[in-house]
Design an enzyme around this catalytic site. Structure first.
Site, short mmCIF file in Angstrom:
data_model
loop_
_atom_site.label_atom_id
_atom_site.label_comp_id
_atom_site.label_asym_id
_atom_site.label_seq_id
_atom_site.Cartn_x
_atom_site.Cartn_y
_atom_site.Cartn_z
CG HIS A 17 5.96 67.91 -16.54
ND1 HIS A 17 5.19 66.90 -17.05
CD2 HIS A 17 6.20 68.75 -17.58
CE1 HIS A 17 4.96 67.12 -18.34
NE2 HIS A 17 5.58 68.24 -18.67
CB CYS A 18 7.37 62.50 -15.01
SG CYS A 18 6.90 62.24 -13.29
NE ARG A 19 1.76 57.73 -15.99
CZ ARG A 19 1.22 57.26 -14.85
NH1 ARG A 19 0.08 57.73 -14.43
NH2 ARG A 19 1.83 56.34 -14.17
#
Length: 174
Positions: A59-61
């Site tokens: 995941h990222c932002r």
């Protein structure tokens, strides 16, 4: 290997079943806000990722960085590979736990955006109210942003890293 997009509820189920959660954002982003239990392995450090054959949820932002690096992430994982649709923002909107440390400074790129925007606005206001020479300040900031976008090198980011509030954060990450 391919990477399969999953919604937050499905990602949570995978994690509870033993999948490893990997946050691919930079350490300053992770320090300020992260999903509890997530390992922080920035995209540039994926070579050191050891997942074994267990499933991995990246995941990222917002999901954009994960999506843009999907093939690289899939290649780094040895087992089943998933990406959290919508990133940590979707995780938070789904009502799932997020650890937020407001004592940590804003992410470096947000600091750059705030300072660059403020200086550009200041140059325009002073150019109209004081002396037209101040318009050059806005031009200088704009040129700096163009160089940063074209080369990946940002002088303002380097300068902001040296500020006391960011040095303190770097010390806590070490």
């Amino acid at each position: 290997m391919t990477i399969t997009p999953v919604k937050p509820a499905e990602a949570r189920r995978l994690i509870e079943a033993g999948a490893k959660l990997v946050d691919i954002r930079e350490p300053d982003e992770h320090a300020r806000e992260h999903i509890p239990g997530a390992a922080n392995v920035p995209v540039g450090a994926l070579d050191g990722l050891d997942t074994g054959d267990c499933a991995v949820v990246f995941h990222c932002r917002s999901g954009a960085r994960t999506d843009a690096n999907a093939s690289r992430l899939a290649a780094a994982a040895e087992g089943p590979c998933y990406m959290l649709e919508g990133g940590i923002e979707a995780w938070r909107r789904a009502g799932l736990d997020v650890a937020l440390d407001r004592r940590q400074p804003l992410e470096l790129m947000r600091q750059v955006q705030l300072v660059a925007g403020g200086l550009a606005l200041l140059g325009v206001v002073l150019g109209f109210l004081v002396n037209s020479g101040f318009f050059a300040l806005s031009g200088f900031v704009g040129a700096g942003l163009m160089v940063a976008g074209a080369t990946g090198w940002c002088g303002m980011a380097r300068l902001l890293k040296l500020m006391p509030w960011n040095r303190r954060m770097a010390a806590t990450l070490a």
